[in-house]
Design a protein around this motif. Structure first.
Motif, PDB file in Angstrom:
ATOM      1  N   GLY A 160       0.738  -1.246   0.000  1.00  0.00           N
ATOM      2  CA  GLY A 160       0.000   0.000   0.000  1.00  0.00           C
ATOM      3  C   GLY A 160       0.772   1.305   0.000  1.00  0.00           C
ATOM      4  N   GLN A 161       2.031   1.341  -0.513  1.00  0.00           N
ATOM      5  CA  GLN A 161       2.692   2.633  -0.686  1.00  0.00           C
ATOM      6  C   GLN A 161       2.016   3.393  -1.832  1.00  0.00           C
ATOM      7  OE1 GLN A 161       4.092  -0.329  -0.841  1.00  0.00           O
ATOM      8  NE2 GLN A 161       5.595  -0.495   0.791  1.00  0.00           N
ATOM      9  N   PHE A 162       2.099   4.743  -1.806  1.00  0.00           N
ATOM     10  CA  PHE A 162       1.504   5.515  -2.893  1.00  0.00           C
ATOM     11  C   PHE A 162       2.182   5.165  -4.202  1.00  0.00           C
ATOM     12  CE2 PHE A 162       0.749   8.566   0.660  1.00  0.00           C
ATOM     13  CZ  PHE A 162      -0.631   8.548   0.595  1.00  0.00           C
ATOM     14  N   SER A 163       1.393   5.102  -5.258  1.00  0.00           N
ATOM     15  CA  SER A 163       1.989   4.941  -6.585  1.00  0.00           C
ATOM     16  C   SER A 163       2.013   6.307  -7.260  1.00  0.00           C
ATOM     17  CB  SER A 163       1.181   3.951  -7.420  1.00  0.00           C
ATOM     18  OG  SER A 163       0.080   4.605  -8.018  1.00  0.00           O
ATOM     19  N   ALA A 164       2.517   6.332  -8.497  1.00  0.00           N
ATOM     20  CA  ALA A 164       2.666   7.607  -9.203  1.00  0.00           C
ATOM     21  C   ALA A 164       1.345   8.204  -9.653  1.00  0.00           C
ATOM     22  CB  ALA A 164       3.589   7.404 -10.411  1.00  0.00           C
ATOM     23  N   THR A 165       0.265   7.454  -9.571  1.00  0.00           N
ATOM     24  CA  THR A 165      -1.023   8.028  -9.975  1.00  0.00           C
ATOM     25  C   THR A 165      -1.840   8.490  -8.771  1.00  0.00           C
ATOM     26  OG1 THR A 165      -2.132   5.882  -9.954  1.00  0.00           O
ATOM     27  CG2 THR A 165      -1.154   6.589 -12.057  1.00  0.00           C
ATOM     28  N   ALA A 166      -1.289   8.350  -7.561  1.00  0.00           N
ATOM     29  CA  ALA A 166      -2.019   8.789  -6.365  1.00  0.00           C
ATOM     30  C   ALA A 166      -2.128  10.313  -6.389  1.00  0.00           C
ATOM     31  CB  ALA A 166      -1.293   8.331  -5.108  1.00  0.00           C
ATOM     32  N   ASP A 167      -3.318  10.814  -6.101  1.00  0.00           N
ATOM     33  CA  ASP A 167      -3.524  12.262  -6.154  1.00  0.00           C
ATOM     34  C   ASP A 167      -2.793  12.963  -5.010  1.00  0.00           C
ATOM     35  OD1 ASP A 167      -5.264  12.591  -8.433  1.00  0.00           O
ATOM     36  OD2 ASP A 167      -6.704  11.386  -7.275  1.00  0.00           O
ATOM     37  N   ARG A 168      -2.260  14.170  -5.324  1.00  0.00           N
ATOM     38  CA  ARG A 168      -1.625  14.979  -4.269  1.00  0.00           C
ATOM     39  C   ARG A 168      -2.695  15.313  -3.219  1.00  0.00           C
ATOM     40  NH1 ARG A 168       2.427  19.492  -4.165  1.00  0.00           N
ATOM     41  NH2 ARG A 168       2.698  19.305  -6.398  1.00  0.00           N
ATOM     42  N   GLY A 169      -2.359  15.100  -1.974  1.00  0.00           N
ATOM     43  CA  GLY A 169      -3.305  15.406  -0.906  1.00  0.00           C
ATOM     44  C   GLY A 169      -4.138  14.217  -0.452  1.00  0.00           C
ATOM     45  N   SER A 170      -4.118  13.134  -1.223  1.00  0.00           N
ATOM     46  CA  SER A 170      -4.889  11.970  -0.767  1.00  0.00           C
ATOM     47  C   SER A 170      -4.130  11.268   0.352  1.00  0.00           C
ATOM     48  CB  SER A 170      -5.167  11.023  -1.941  1.00  0.00           C
ATOM     49  OG  SER A 170      -3.969  10.463  -2.421  1.00  0.00           O
ATOM     50  N   LYS A 171      -4.876  10.516   1.154  1.00  0.00           N
ATOM     51  CA  LYS A 171      -4.275   9.908   2.346  1.00  0.00           C
ATOM     52  C   LYS A 171      -4.130   8.396   2.192  1.00  0.00           C
ATOM     53  CE  LYS A 171      -5.271  12.996   6.186  1.00  0.00           C
ATOM     54  NZ  LYS A 171      -5.873  14.169   5.496  1.00  0.00           N
ATOM     55  N   SER A 172      -3.023   7.879   2.739  1.00  0.00           N
ATOM     56  CA  SER A 172      -2.830   6.432   2.727  1.00  0.00           C
ATOM     57  C   SER A 172      -3.679   5.813   3.840  1.00  0.00           C
ATOM     58  CB  SER A 172      -1.365   6.086   2.954  1.00  0.00           C
ATOM     59  OG  SER A 172      -1.056   6.256   4.327  1.00  0.00           O
ATOM     60  N   LYS A 173      -3.719   4.478   3.850  1.00  0.00           N
ATOM     61  CA  LYS A 173      -4.514   3.793   4.862  1.00  0.00           C
ATOM     62  C   LYS A 173      -4.015   4.125   6.269  1.00  0.00           C
ATOM     63  CE  LYS A 173      -6.577  -0.771   5.566  1.00  0.00           C
ATOM     64  NZ  LYS A 173      -6.497  -2.178   5.213  1.00  0.00           N
ATOM     65  N   ARG A 174      -2.706   4.421   6.395  1.00  0.00           N
ATOM     66  CA  ARG A 174      -2.144   4.749   7.702  1.00  0.00           C
ATOM     67  C   ARG A 174      -2.239   6.242   8.011  1.00  0.00           C
ATOM     68  NH1 ARG A 174       0.626   1.015  10.406  1.00  0.00           N
ATOM     69  NH2 ARG A 174       0.924  -0.986   9.361  1.00  0.00           N
ATOM     70  N   GLY A 175      -2.879   7.001   7.112  1.00  0.00           N
ATOM     71  CA  GLY A 175      -3.120   8.416   7.388  1.00  0.00           C
ATOM     72  C   GLY A 175      -2.060   9.366   6.882  1.00  0.00           C
ATOM     73  N   ILE A 176      -1.081   8.844   6.132  1.00  0.00           N
ATOM     74  CA  ILE A 176      -0.021   9.717   5.605  1.00  0.00           C
ATOM     75  C   ILE A 176      -0.523  10.411   4.333  1.00  0.00           C
ATOM     76  CG2 ILE A 176       2.317   9.731   4.610  1.00  0.00           C
ATOM     77  CD1 ILE A 176       2.671   7.123   6.460  1.00  0.00           C
ATOM     78  N   THR A 177      -0.193  11.694   4.197  1.00  0.00           N
ATOM     79  CA  THR A 177      -0.648  12.458   3.039  1.00  0.00           C
ATOM     80  C   THR A 177       0.367  12.361   1.903  1.00  0.00           C
ATOM     81  OG1 THR A 177      -1.778  13.973   4.519  1.00  0.00           O
ATOM     82  CG2 THR A 177      -1.427  14.738   2.268  1.00  0.00           C
ATOM     83  N   ASN A 178      -0.118  12.227   0.680  1.00  0.00           N
ATOM     84  CA  ASN A 178       0.744  12.171  -0.497  1.00  0.00           C
ATOM     85  C   ASN A 178       1.066  13.582  -0.963  1.00  0.00           C
ATOM     86  OD1 ASN A 178       2.090  11.262  -2.816  1.00  0.00           O
ATOM     87  ND2 ASN A 178       0.210  11.455  -4.023  1.00  0.00           N
ATOM     88  N   ASN A 179       2.356  13.922  -1.056  1.00  0.00           N
ATOM     89  CA  ASN A 179       2.754  15.274  -1.446  1.00  0.00           C
ATOM     90  C   ASN A 179       3.169  15.390  -2.903  1.00  0.00           C
ATOM     91  OD1 ASN A 179       2.348  16.341   1.177  1.00  0.00           O
ATOM     92  ND2 ASN A 179       4.263  15.350   1.812  1.00  0.00           N
ATOM     93  N   ASP A 180       3.288  14.238  -3.586  1.00  0.00           N
ATOM     94  CA  ASP A 180       3.749  14.280  -4.974  1.00  0.00           C
ATOM     95  C   ASP A 180       2.569  14.493  -5.920  1.00  0.00           C
ATOM     96  OD1 ASP A 180       6.197  13.697  -3.943  1.00  0.00           O
ATOM     97  OD2 ASP A 180       6.050  11.534  -4.312  1.00  0.00           O
ATOM     98  N   SER A 181       2.884  15.091  -7.076  1.00  0.00           N
ATOM     99  CA  SER A 181       1.842  15.277  -8.091  1.00  0.00           C
ATOM    100  C   SER A 181       1.507  13.943  -8.728  1.00  0.00           C
ATOM    101  CB  SER A 181       2.332  16.237  -9.175  1.00  0.00           C
ATOM    102  OG  SER A 181       2.438  17.521  -8.639  1.00  0.00           O
ATOM    103  N   ALA A 182       0.257  13.828  -9.172  1.00  0.00           N
ATOM    104  CA  ALA A 182      -0.188  12.579  -9.784  1.00  0.00           C
ATOM    105  C   ALA A 182       0.060  12.606 -11.278  1.00  0.00           C
ATOM    106  CB  ALA A 182      -1.669  12.387  -9.516  1.00  0.00           C
ATOM    107  N   ILE A 183       0.407  11.435 -11.807  1.00  0.00           N
ATOM    108  CA  ILE A 183       0.488  11.290 -13.264  1.00  0.00           C
ATOM    109  C   ILE A 183      -0.894  10.902 -13.756  1.00  0.00           C
ATOM    110  CG2 ILE A 183       1.397   9.824 -15.114  1.00  0.00           C
ATOM    111  CD1 ILE A 183       4.028   9.699 -13.536  1.00  0.00           C
ATOM    112  N   ASP A 184      -1.412  11.660 -14.717  1.00  0.00           N
ATOM    113  CA  ASP A 184      -2.706  11.321 -15.318  1.00  0.00           C
ATOM    114  C   ASP A 184      -2.423  10.632 -16.648  1.00  0.00           C
ATOM    115  OD1 ASP A 184      -5.074  11.228 -16.698  1.00  0.00           O
ATOM    116  OD2 ASP A 184      -5.810  13.147 -15.919  1.00  0.00           O
ATOM    117  N   LEU A 185      -2.547   9.314 -16.656  1.00  0.00           N
ATOM    118  CA  LEU A 185      -2.172   8.538 -17.849  1.00  0.00           C
ATOM    119  C   LEU A 185      -3.058   8.860 -19.044  1.00  0.00           C
ATOM    120  CD1 LEU A 185      -1.327   5.119 -16.154  1.00  0.00           C
ATOM    121  CD2 LEU A 185       0.295   6.671 -17.248  1.00  0.00           C
ATOM    122  N   ALA A 186      -4.317   9.187 -18.788  1.00  0.00           N
ATOM    123  CA  ALA A 186      -5.209   9.516 -19.902  1.00  0.00           C
ATOM    124  C   ALA A 186      -4.770  10.833 -20.533  1.00  0.00           C
ATOM    125  CB  ALA A 186      -6.646   9.605 -19.411  1.00  0.00           C
ATOM    126  N   ALA A 187      -4.439  11.808 -19.689  1.00  0.00           N
ATOM    127  CA  ALA A 187      -3.989  13.109 -20.215  1.00  0.00           C
ATOM    128  C   ALA A 187      -2.679  12.940 -20.987  1.00  0.00           C
ATOM    129  CB  ALA A 187      -3.813  14.093 -19.063  1.00  0.00           C
TER     130      ALA A 187
END
Lengths: 600, 351
Positions: B148-175
């Motif tokens: 359950g570590q964040f992947s590169a498509t995880a949205d910035r600001g979303s939270k992991s199951k353990r409550g950690i916030t993702n600070n990286d920008s998300a890759i939008d594969l469709a875009a």
């Protein structure tokens, strides 16, 4: 559709098709699991409680459970439920210490039972352990009724009848054999607290056509003839025999004839072969013994040579259907046919006969000269007199007699305690989750792909030589185990909890039968067309549950569910669970005093 | 993981397709993924799409990389060709196979880790080259296999199951696919098969690079409050632009739709896609408009789904290379070694 009320005991009972179809509501999957576990005695006792005669029924039952069996809708043939019952009976350990013992202190109530067949024996078995003094009267010397007199020994050995009638009579029931009751009025005058009439349908229907009187010496009424064979009064018949009639009695007559000297035995029926009343397997068994079945022939005349029967003349007919779809047999216009023979057995039906019931003792009769009997309580218009078995509603079969007996016993018990017999307690339902742990279930949910196994038969030449040699050898332990594995465990129910569902579709995707759909609600007729697989069988319910986050409903078509539990296995939240619903009908035993008219 | 074998029995009145197969004939082994995994729904959607298109399973090559998503090729189309390749290398293995045999239907199955991290370059080049394939990304925003570590498509600001916030920008594969020149770009949600199945069918029929980014909740590590890839979040923030109703052959479209509610996309082979519009004025033929639309709604936390872009006259790698119509693996020695006279001509043209 409305949310399905799974708390109503009938809902899941209907899903257990075999149990629902069984008149005595035997918990079939439960005993089949016990057979698979090698617990034959336990399997036997489950049967014994519900249907009283497991060894007898395991050989002779009309098996309404089998056409109902879900396996028949999933693949070609149902589970051999009936013959599995016999596996339990044949392989059980000594179970006598598990049977009720005679009650030391009686309750003072005396019950008379007229007729010693399956209905009366069931009533007595249910009542005796409660302290009732039961006395059974029968015209024949031994108990069993039609079980003993009409079913040939090659289908049902006498030892099995003795054993199972013995289990009942040993509970301290008085059996008075060889005494025919000729007056119900006189019997009632003896001061019994209640009387149960289980006297069967003892009169074979007569065929009144020319030549009947003249050739009477070689024309026999089927059930009387079978009874005489059974008691050893008759041990031979002519070489050429014609059996008239297409029911199970006719099948027993022709097969018995083959064993008593009949080389050329024919069954001749008025109707078409398909419409014959005999069970398909009984017809198969007869044909297996080289007995042809000729159809669309109506007997017209017995031919004789100075009183010695020479044959039967038949008119050829064909079936025509009127606008309402009713069948009429009309002459086909072809010339009549004469079939020569030495003996004729007439097995064209049997009737009730109540010359011994006086018409002034408060028992009302209907226009067919049958007593008016309540189909739920089995009471007559005389509150002390109850009916059951063939005596109640005409000829049926053993399992119906047993079912009637249970209900009548409950009524008699209530009547004797001054309660309202119309207040019928609901069945007891025991609900238990089958989940033992992650991926662990306490029932065998691996679906066996096996086709129905055939019961081994005794070699035909050997079987035809001895009327007492049982034809069916029964499943041995290995075959019984294999056949038991075909059971789908329909009593282990798929139970859905909307609150826990996250609508991930895991159950929808895994279900091998495409039973589950999440969709917008609608009327039943509309919903049935919108499911993942069509649900065209209206006799099988749709299980509907609302309360989902998206506002959709979960719809499960119960029709062809394998009860494999994959929906529960693949559910991440436990919204699906497999729960065993063990439904136990109310009998007149101790339990009924704690059972109330309420949902389980 | 499920230990019960899925019974072979099927519903007695299950519909059959033109080949006489039921959808059960398109199944694979029983999934070993966690119960409730979104990926299993995508598997079921692939099975349904192949069944409805009456595809012969042996005409399909299913190719994947590494990860939960890449395991799923084992769970459908038992009778197909398959290649479970190196992590992130599905696109190049698929490109090679496609070059060798252009007659097969290519189904690339990948995940957000496989395509947006280790295989990002591979993903990009298969799109820009226009490899004729259906590229399905089973996108759950986490590394499920490593808990359950964040992947590169995880949205910035979303939270992991353990409550950690993702600070990286998300890759939008469709875009990205839009920008890289993919000719069929869609996004879907594993929890809505009525949308997903036609999108897969359209992608299989499309001759060119087709990407479907399928948001697929990870029930074990990414289905909690604070996640933007959970069942609840996607259902609440799903912005469907259209609904692909069905694909028709060359026959005239018989169904009547109110004008303005439907967009008909003609394809080069004469078949047509019928798009029922949900968002008014959304034009699925406008690449730049689609790019803007995605960016606009992504900024509002919305998940745009539907057929985002389709080029009605796509070109694929074989067109670019001007290869022969016959699959290369079917060319005989005579065609491959045309003789010294032909060699002489080629050499002469290079002098």
């Amino acid at each position: 559709m409305k949310n399905t009320d799974i708390a109503a005991p009938d809902y899941f009972h209907k899903v257990v098709d075999c149990q629902w179809a069984c008149p005595a509501h035997t918990p079939v999957p439960e005993y089949i699991r016990l057979i698979a576990a090698g617990r034959y005695g336990d399997a036997y006792m489950i049967n014994w409680r519900s249907n009283v005669f497991p060894g007898i029924l395991g050989r002779t039952c009309d098996r309404p459970c089998e056409p109902a069996c879900r396996r028949g809708r999933v693949e070609k043939e149902p589970v051999a439920i009936c013959r599995l019952k016999r596996v339990a009976a044949d392989n059980k350990e000594n179970i006598t210490d598990r049977l009720p013992k005679p009650v030391a202190i009686k309750n003072g109530k005396r019950i008379a039972l007229v007729g010693g067949g399956p209905a009366s024996l069931t009533v007595a078995r249910d009542l005796a352990p409660l302290g009732y003094s039961c006395t059974i009267f029968d015209q024949d010397p031994k108990a069993g009724g039609m079980i003993r007199t009409q079913i040939p020994r090659f289908r049902l050995p006498e030892s099995v009848i003795d054993e199972e009638c013995g289990y009942i009579l040993n509970i301290g029931i008085e059996f008075i054999g060889g005494r025919r009751i000729d007056s119900l009025k006189a019997l009632l005058a003896e001061g019994w607290d209640a009387v149960f009439v289980g006297s069967g349908a003892p009169r074979g229907r007569e065929l009144d056509i020319p030549g009947r009187k003249e050739a009477a010496a070689n024309i026999h009424i089927g059930i009387d003839w079978l009874s005489s064979v059974s008691f050893g009064h008759i041990n031979k018949i002519g070489k050429r025999v014609i059996v008239l009639g297409g029911g199970n009695t006719a099948m027993d007559c022709c097969r018995s004839s083959r064993r008593l000297g009949g080389d050329d035995v024919k069954v001749i029926v008025r109707s078409g072969f398909e419409e014959m009343k005999a069970s398909p397997w009984e017809k198969e068994d007869a044909m297996h013994e080289d007995i042809p079945i000729l159809n669309f022939l109506v007997p017209k005349e017995f031919t004789h040579d100075n009183g010695k029967l020479t044959g039967v003349v038949f008119e050829k007919v064909k079936a025509e259907y009127d606008a309402k779809g009713r069948r009429n047999l009309v002459p086909s216009g072809e010339p009549d046919e004469h079939y020569p023979c030495d003996d004729v057995l007439v097995a064209i039906g049997q009737e009730n006969s109540f010359p011994w019931i006086e018409r002034d003792i408060g028992i009302e009769f209907d226009k067919w000269n049958m007593p008016k009997v309540d189909p739920a309580t089995f009471g007559s218009t005389n509150p002390k007199v109850f009916f059951g078995g063939d005596a109640a509603f005409g000829p049926k079969n053993i399992i119906w007699a047993v079912a009637h007996g249970h209900d009548a016993a409950l009524s008699i018990d209530k009547f004797c305690r001054g309660e309202d017999i119309n207040d019928r307690p609901l069945p007891m339902v025991d609900i238990l989750s089958q989940k033992m742990g992650i991926h662990e279930w306490s029932y065998d949910n691996d679906i066996a792909p096996d086709k129905r196994y055939r019961v081994p038969l005794r070699d035909k030449v050997v079987a035809l030589r001895d009327i007492k040699a049982e034809v069916e050898l029964g499943f041995d332990i290995e075959l019984g185990l294999k056949e038991a594995h075909r059971c789908l465990n329909c009593d282990v129910q798929t139970v859905f909890e909307s609150k826990l569902c996250i609508e991930c579709d895991a159950c929808v995707d895994i279900c091998p039968m495409d039973c589950i759909t999440f969709t917008e609600n609608g009327e039943e007729a509309d919903l049935r067309t919108r499911l993942k697989a069509p649900a065209p069988n209206p006799t099988q319910d749709l299980y509907v549950a609302d309360g989902l986050k998206t506002g959709r409903v979960m719809v499960k078509d119960e029709d062809v569910c394998l009860h494999c539990g994959l929906c529960a296995e693949r559910c991440p939240t436990g919204a699906w669970d497999m729960k065993k619903y063990l439904i136990d009908m109310t009998h007149a035993d101790d339990l009924c005093r704690t059972r109330h008219q309420s949902a389980a | 993981m499920t230990y019960i074998a899925k019974p072979k029995f099927h519903h007695p009145s299950l519909p059959k397709n033109a080949l006489g197969y039921t959808h059960r004939d398109y199944e694979g082994k029983v999934s070993t993924l966690c119960a409730g995994c979104g990926h299993d729904s995508i598997t079921a959607a692939i099975i349904e799409a192949c069944f409805e298109l009456a595809i012969e399973p042996h005409r399909v090559a299913k190719i994947s990389g590494i990860g939960c998503s890449s395991k799923t090729t084992d769970y459908f189309l038992n009778a197909s060709h398959g290649f479970n390749s190196v992590h992130g290398r599905m696109p190049s293995v698929l490109t090679g196979a496609n070059l060798a045999n252009r007659d097969l239907i290519y189904l690339g199955v990948s995940g957000d880790g496989d395509s947006a991290s280790i295989g990002l370059g591979q993903f990009a080049h298969s799109m820009r080259r226009g490899v004729n394939m259906t590229y399905i990304v089973e996108n759950n925003g986490v590394y499920g296999l490593t808990k359950g570590q964040f992947s590169a498509t995880a949205d910035r600001g979303s939270k992991s199951k353990r409550g950690i916030t993702n600070n990286d920008s998300a890759i939008d594969l469709a875009a990205m696919a839009l920008q890289l020149g993919a000719t069929y770009v869609a996004r879907a949600f594993s929890g809505d098969k009525s949308q997903l199945v036609p999108l897969i069918e359209g992608a299989i029929e499309h001759r060119g690079a087709a990407l479907i980014d399928v948001i697929s909740p990870c029930v074990a590590f990414n289905n909690h409050a604070g996640s933007t890839k959970s069942f609840d979040y996607v259902r609440e923030h799903n912005k469907a632009v259209n609904k692909l109703d069905f694909i028709t052959g060359r026959a005239p479209i018989k169904v009547d739709y109110e004008p303005g509610t439907t967009q008909v996309v003609e394809q080069h082979d004469g078949s047509r896609l019928l798009l029922k519009k949900v968002a008014a004025d959304y034009d699925a033929n406008d690449r730049i408009g689609a790019t803007n639309f995605l960016a606009h709604h992504a900024a509002r936390g919305q998940v745009v789904t539907g057929l985002i872009f389709v080029d009605s006259d796509p070109e694929d790698l074989h067109t670019h290379f001007n290869t022969v119509d016959k699959p290369l693996n079917a060319l005989s020695e005579k065609e491959l070694c045309p003789g010294s006279a032909a060699l002489e001509r080629i050499n002469a043209s290079l002098r």
